[in-house]
Design an enzyme around this catalytic site. Structure first.
Site, PDB file in Angstrom:
ATOM      1  N   ARG A 193       0.790  -1.639  -0.104  1.00  0.00           N
ATOM      2  CA  ARG A 193       0.164   0.075  -0.139  1.00  0.00           C
ATOM      3  C   ARG A 193       0.781   0.863   0.068  1.00  0.00           C
ATOM      4  NH1 ARG A 193      -4.286   0.095  -1.382  1.00  0.00           N
ATOM      5  NH2 ARG A 193      -5.320  -1.070  -0.652  1.00  0.00           N
ATOM      6  N   ARG A 250       1.963  -5.654 -10.802  1.00  0.00           N
ATOM      7  CA  ARG A 250       2.375  -5.406  -9.613  1.00  0.00           C
ATOM      8  C   ARG A 250       2.526  -5.954  -8.508  1.00  0.00           C
ATOM      9  NH1 ARG A 250      -2.995  -2.388  -6.420  1.00  0.00           N
ATOM     10  NH2 ARG A 250      -4.421  -3.871  -7.211  1.00  0.00           N
ATOM     11  N   HIS A 252       0.320   4.426 -10.256  1.00  0.00           N
ATOM     12  CA  HIS A 252      -0.515   4.563  -9.680  1.00  0.00           C
ATOM     13  C   HIS A 252      -0.036   5.606  -8.498  1.00  0.00           C
ATOM     14  CE1 HIS A 252      -3.822   3.899  -6.736  1.00  0.00           C
ATOM     15  NE2 HIS A 252      -4.641   2.863  -7.939  1.00  0.00           N
ATOM     16  N   ASP A 281     -12.827   9.333  -6.832  1.00  0.00           N
ATOM     17  CA  ASP A 281     -12.131   8.495  -7.773  1.00  0.00           C
ATOM     18  C   ASP A 281     -12.747   8.830  -8.787  1.00  0.00           C
ATOM     19  OD1 ASP A 281     -12.350   4.582  -7.648  1.00  0.00           O
ATOM     20  OD2 ASP A 281     -11.277   6.043  -8.635  1.00  0.00           O
ATOM     21  N   GLU A 309      -2.816  10.319 -10.388  1.00  0.00           N
ATOM     22  CA  GLU A 309      -2.314   8.280 -11.552  1.00  0.00           C
ATOM     23  C   GLU A 309      -2.483   9.014 -13.049  1.00  0.00           C
ATOM     24  OE1 GLU A 309      -4.922   6.036  -8.443  1.00  0.00           O
ATOM     25  OE2 GLU A 309      -4.772   5.010 -10.216  1.00  0.00           O
TER      26      GLU A 309
HETATM   27  O1  TA6 Z   1      -7.184   3.928  -8.459  1.00  0.00           O
HETATM   28  C1  TA6 Z   1      -8.278   4.478  -7.693  1.00  0.00           C
HETATM   29  C2  TA6 Z   1      -8.652   3.145  -7.679  1.00  0.00           C
HETATM   30  O2  TA6 Z   1      -9.062   1.654  -9.626  1.00  0.00           O
HETATM   31  C3  TA6 Z   1      -9.096   2.780  -6.473  1.00  0.00           C
HETATM   32  O3  TA6 Z   1     -10.171   2.484  -7.609  1.00  0.00           O
HETATM   33  C4  TA6 Z   1      -8.943   2.256  -5.517  1.00  0.00           C
HETATM   34  O4  TA6 Z   1      -9.161   0.463  -6.146  1.00  0.00           O
HETATM   35  C5  TA6 Z   1      -7.128   1.623  -5.730  1.00  0.00           C
HETATM   36  O5  TA6 Z   1      -7.648   2.247  -6.669  1.00  0.00           O
HETATM   37  C6  TA6 Z   1      -6.595   1.175  -5.290  1.00  0.00           C
HETATM   38  O6  TA6 Z   1      -6.503  -0.923  -5.527  1.00  0.00           O
HETATM   39  P1  TA6 Z   1      -5.994  -1.082  -4.752  1.00  0.00           P
HETATM   40  O7  TA6 Z   1      -6.516  -2.935  -6.179  1.00  0.00           O
HETATM   41  O8  TA6 Z   1      -4.908  -1.018  -4.845  1.00  0.00           O
HETATM   42  O9  TA6 Z   1      -6.368  -1.711  -3.202  1.00  0.00           O
END
Ligand code: TA6
Length: 307
Positions: free
Chosen positions: A78, A104, A175, A219, A278
């Site tokens: 995270r 990833r 991201h 979002d 992002e």
């Molecule tokens: O980029 C935003 C997003 O698509 C959100 O909807 C949320 O799901 C975030 O990515 C994080 O996703 P993850 O799979 O890393 O928890």
């Protein structure tokens, strides 16, 4: 790697740079590269080629890592800069596949490390290693490399190559989680007048009026935008500039309270101290790569005083 060397020792022997680049095992099998030079420090995980932190000299960290981050094989850490490839978000034709693609959470290999003449920045180049499991999800013959330059600015370039005989279409994103003093005082400028897909609740297409501010889960996929974004942070008295090349969509995300609790790895009030901006090829900004061609998605992050 000789029999009596650990993986980190073998990587240090091959790619380490004294006082600048070193490899260590963050947790069993989870290799992290520590980078330090006169301009910045950073950490980068081999899993996902995920930059975990970037801290320019004299600044608090610019790339945010959750205080509750977990370093386990197969789970994206995270924070940092997760590489979303070869799809962004849920796979449109198969929601059972991992969100944001599979690179990833898979192993990459180091191709090269170097000190850049002139700037003195540290370059790390990595290549994704396909496997039977990933080929089952993505049967297209392809190569993926990430080049990272760590210095007083952070530059990243994601290079996709079609090495097969048929074209393929992908979406992708860097991201990036940026550290902010307080999301409630943070503004993101550069998107005024852009249309965006609002992903909170029933998807809606809306138009941005003025700076993006935050008072709840946010979002959004901003479409048809090549602009720099500026993350204005009066708390930390700085502005982070997000410049990009090869991306025509920008995602802005903060989970806010409930979603952060559900995700469970942002830490106490972690949502207050991060914002994702992002640089993407997402939504209708898909990339179709013909055989033999390659595509570059590049970003450059820098810190400016908030005058
Ligand atoms: O980029 C935003 C997003 O698509 C959100 O909807 C949320 O799901 C975030 O990515 C994080 O996703 P993850 O799979 O890393 O928890």
């Amino acid at each position: 790697m000789s029999m009596d060397q650990t993986e980190a020792e073998a990587l240090n022997a091959q790619f380490g740079i004294e006082d600048q680049v070193s490899f260590r095992e963050q947790s069993p099998g989870f290799i992290v590269i520590d980078i330090a030079n006169a301009q910045a420090t950073a950490a980068l995980a081999l899993q996902g080629a995920q930059l975990l932190t970037w801290t320019p000299a004299g600044q608090p960290a610019v790339v945010w890592q959750s205080p509750e981050a977990r370093f386990v094989d197969g789970k994206s850490v995270r924070g940092g800069v997760p590489v979303c490839w070869p799809w962004f978000g849920a796979r449109p034709d198969d929601a059972t596949l991992p969100a944001h693609g599979f690179v990833r959470t898979a192993r990459w290999e180091v191709i090269r490390t170097a000190t850049l003449a002139g700037s003195g920045a540290t370059r790390v180049e990595l290549r994704f290693l396909h496997s039977d499991a990933t080929r089952r999800m993505w049967p297209h013959r392809s190569e993926l490399e990430l080049h990272v330059d760590i210095g007083s600015t952070l530059e990243m370039e994601l290079i996709s190559r079609n090495t097969g005989a048929e074209a393929f279409t992908m979406t992708q994103a860097l991201h990036t989680y940026f550290a902010v003093g307080d999301i409630r005082q943070t503004r993101v400028t550069g998107l005024d007048g852009c249309d965006y897909l609002d992903k909170v609740g029933e998807e809606q297409r809306r138009r941005q009026q003025g700076p993006v501010t935050f008072s709840g889960e946010t979002d959004r996929i901003y479409v048809d935008t090549d602009a720099d974004c500026l993350i204005e942070d009066p708390h930390l008295q700085r502005r982070i500039r997000v410049s990009k090349r090869g991306s025509h969509s920008t995602v802005v995300w903060n989970p806010w309270i409930e979603k952060a609790d559900r995700l469970g790895d942002l830490g106490e009030d972690g949502y207050l101290h991060m914002v994702c901006v992002e640089s993407a090829n997402a939504a209708d900004d898909r990339v179709t790569l013909e055989p033999g061609n390659e595509y570059h998605l590049a970003v450059r992050y820098s810190v400016e005083a908030l005058d």
